[in-house]
Motif scaffolding. Structure first.
Motif, short mmCIF file in Angstrom:
data_model
loop_
_atom_site.label_atom_id
_atom_site.label_comp_id
_atom_site.label_asym_id
_atom_site.label_seq_id
_atom_site.Cartn_x
_atom_site.Cartn_y
_atom_site.Cartn_z
N LYS A 230 39.12 60.83 35.80
CA LYS A 230 38.15 60.37 34.97
C LYS A 230 37.64 59.04 35.81
O LYS A 230 36.30 58.92 35.79
CB LYS A 230 38.44 60.18 33.50
N THR A 231 38.48 58.08 35.94
CA THR A 231 37.75 56.92 36.22
C THR A 231 38.73 56.27 37.13
O THR A 231 40.19 56.32 37.08
CB THR A 231 37.55 55.71 35.22
N LEU A 232 38.38 55.45 38.31
CA LEU A 232 39.32 54.76 39.29
C LEU A 232 38.57 53.38 39.20
O LEU A 232 37.38 53.24 39.65
CB LEU A 232 39.52 55.57 40.81
N PHE A 233 39.54 52.46 39.23
CA PHE A 233 38.73 51.05 39.43
C PHE A 233 39.10 50.72 40.58
O PHE A 233 40.31 50.68 40.93
CB PHE A 233 39.59 50.18 38.09
N GLU A 234 38.19 50.15 41.32
CA GLU A 234 38.23 49.31 42.65
C GLU A 234 38.41 47.86 42.64
O GLU A 234 37.68 47.33 41.74
CB GLU A 234 37.15 49.62 43.64
N THR A 235 39.30 47.17 43.35
CA THR A 235 39.48 45.97 43.41
C THR A 235 38.06 45.22 44.06
O THR A 235 37.99 45.45 45.18
CB THR A 235 40.94 45.34 43.98
N ALA A 236 37.60 44.20 43.43
CA ALA A 236 36.51 43.52 44.05
C ALA A 236 36.85 41.86 44.17
O ALA A 236 37.37 41.52 43.20
CB ALA A 236 35.29 43.48 43.19
N THR A 237 37.03 41.36 45.40
CA THR A 237 37.38 39.92 45.54
C THR A 237 36.14 39.14 45.50
O THR A 237 35.14 39.27 46.35
CB THR A 237 38.04 39.72 46.75
N ILE A 238 36.12 38.08 44.50
CA ILE A 238 34.79 37.42 44.44
C ILE A 238 35.04 36.00 45.16
O ILE A 238 36.25 35.31 44.53
CB ILE A 238 34.37 37.39 42.96
N THR A 239 34.66 35.35 45.91
CA THR A 239 34.99 34.43 46.66
C THR A 239 33.42 33.24 46.58
O THR A 239 32.63 33.51 46.84
CB THR A 239 35.10 34.59 47.98
N ALA A 240 33.77 32.22 45.95
CA ALA A 240 32.94 31.28 45.87
C ALA A 240 32.55 30.49 46.76
O ALA A 240 32.75 28.96 46.87
CB ALA A 240 33.15 30.20 44.43
N SER A 241 32.20 30.98 47.94
CA SER A 241 31.98 30.27 49.27
C SER A 241 31.06 31.41 50.05
O SER A 241 30.65 32.52 49.58
CB SER A 241 33.27 29.88 50.04
N ALA A 242 30.79 30.85 51.19
CA ALA A 242 29.80 31.65 52.26
C ALA A 242 30.93 32.30 53.32
O ALA A 242 31.92 31.92 53.46
CB ALA A 242 28.76 30.60 52.86
N PRO A 243 30.52 33.48 53.75
CA PRO A 243 31.28 34.00 54.71
C PRO A 243 31.59 33.07 56.02
O PRO A 243 30.76 32.44 56.26
CB PRO A 243 30.46 35.15 55.39
N SER A 244 32.87 33.19 56.55
CA SER A 244 32.98 32.28 57.61
C SER A 244 32.61 32.91 58.91
O SER A 244 32.08 34.18 59.06
CB SER A 244 34.64 31.93 57.75
N ALA A 245 32.89 32.07 59.89
CA ALA A 245 32.41 32.73 61.42
C ALA A 245 33.13 33.94 61.73
O ALA A 245 32.30 34.91 62.24
CB ALA A 245 32.65 31.72 62.64
#
Length: 409
Positions: A230-245
């Motif tokens: 019925k439902t699968l929950f995916e993990t989302a990583t939320i980062t309060a920064s900008a992508p690094s190089a």
């Protein structure tokens, strides 16, 4: 009178009245160089000819090589072929050691073989009290040494003496006999009555109907031919920064990566299994999946690998040994050929937009196939750009990457 010499050992016999003042030296030499050597002396003889005579002189001499035939023990060395050794034609017993790799036959000078001490030249039997068996056949010798016998007895030792006795099961037998060897592998009854060993429970066509799993943790599981989820929950990583190089995306810990601060530069986006590490043989963890990085002196086939080849992926069955190395944490090591993984990257842009200018898998650059057929060259200002990557493993270390960029504002 002058000296004469004995027939067999050629001992110097001093004439009556001769060698006044020196006869003692002659007598001592007789004992030292004739009697002593004839009884217990040892001499090595180098065989240089296929027909060679032992040397001899009349009277005693301190030069052993001149009187080989007087010695009790002779060791023959260096023969280059089968050889004949001739001794003087007198009565003399020898102990002979043939130290060459060829047959050596000893003759007296008229061509008749000497007799040596071998079993075929002995008669009678040697008694047990003299170190023998008193018998002439193997079975009779065994019977004589064992002593009185009774049926159904085995030879056993009490730590000092060996005797024939019965085996006592309660004291002489320890451990359990495995099933593979015809035993049961147990030491107590598991049944009752006439059934000493009980049968295992029979499970016939079990039916599992609509099971409910409440937030289970399932690692590397395989769903059957089909299933109903019925439902699968995916993990989302939320980062309060900008992508690094260089921004790493670990597929083992997340499906979505969301950077909420405005990007400040174009960057490299690298998809991997997890943080990659290199491990040397001897430190592998059993059941962990590795990719061979270098062979060294390690035989990887002993710990689960199909071959000793760089790039081969294997689940470790042992810690390993040697100087070989392997990596773990790569996407290549956890993704089988014919499998795919999808990941999403969310990049927040301000007034100046940036984007992932280089795409990598396990640190190696790949060229995605973009949804529009045209690779993006910039991000979208004042928006959230969502990048989706479907990575299909088509061969070892080989991928087809399908990518899309979508603006959300």
């Amino acid at each position: 009178m002058s000296s004469t010499y004995s027939t067999n050992l050629r001992v110097e016999l001093i004439g009556s009245g001769d060698q006044a003042g020196t006869w003692g030296t002659t007598t001592d030499n007789n004992f030292a160089y004739i009697f002593d050597t004839a009884i217990a002396g040892y001499q090595a003889v180098t065989v240089t000819s296929t027909a060679q005579a032992l040397t001899y002189v009349n009277g005693p001499t301190s030069t052993a090589a001149l009187n080989q035939s007087v010695y009790a023990i002779l060791k023959f060395n260096s023969a280059a072929a089968a050889s004949a050794i001739y001794a003087p034609p007198v009565s003399k017993q020898y102990i002979v050691w043939n130290n060459s790799s060829y047959t050596i036959t000893i003759y007296n000078s008229d061509g008749t073989n000497f007799y040596d001490l071998q079993a075929q030249n002995l008669t009678g039997t040697l008694a047990i009290a003299k170190g023998g068996t008193g018998q002439t056949t193997q079975q009779a010798a065994i019977n004589a040494l064992v002593g009185a016998q009774t049926n159904n007895r085995v030879l056993r030792s009490d730590g000092t003496n060996s005797t024939l006795s019965q085996v006592v099961l309660t004291t002489d037998v320890t451990g359990t006999l495995p099933v593979a060897n015809g035993g049961t592998g147990v030491t107590t009854s598991t049944g009752n009555g006439d059934n000493v060993l009980s049968n295992g429970a029979a499970i016939t066509s079990p039916t599992i109907t609509s099971p409910t799993l409440n937030f289970p943790t399932l690692n590397n599981f395989t769903l059957g031919t089909y299933g109903n989820i019925k439902t699968l929950f995916e993990t989302a990583t939320i980062t309060a920064s900008a992508p690094s190089a260089t921004t790493n995306f670990d597929v083992t810990t997340q499906a979505v990566q969301f950077y909420t601060s405005n990007a400040s530069t174009n960057f490299t986006f690298n998809v991997r299994g997890s943080a990659t590490s290199t491990v040397t043989a001897g430190s592998f963890v059993v059941n962990t999946i590795y990719t061979i990085a270098s062979i060294g002196t390690t035989d990887f086939t002993l710990i689960g690998a199909a071959s000793n080849t760089v790039g081969v992926i294997f689940p470790a069955t042992g810690v390993g040994a040697g100087s070989g190395t392997a990596t773990t944490g790569t996407l290549n090591s956890i993704l089988a050929v014919g499998q795919s993984v999808t990941c999403s990257l969310l990049v927040t842009n301000g007034g100046t937009a940036y984007y992932p200018s280089t795409i990598q898998v396990d640190g190696s650059t790949v060229t995605p196939k973009w949804q529009t057929g045209i690779a993006p060259t910039a991000g979208n200002a004042n928006s959230v750009d969502v990048y989706t990557f479907a990575i299909v493993k088509t061969a070892n270390l080989t991928y087809t990457v399908l990518a899309a960029q979508v603006k959300f504002a």
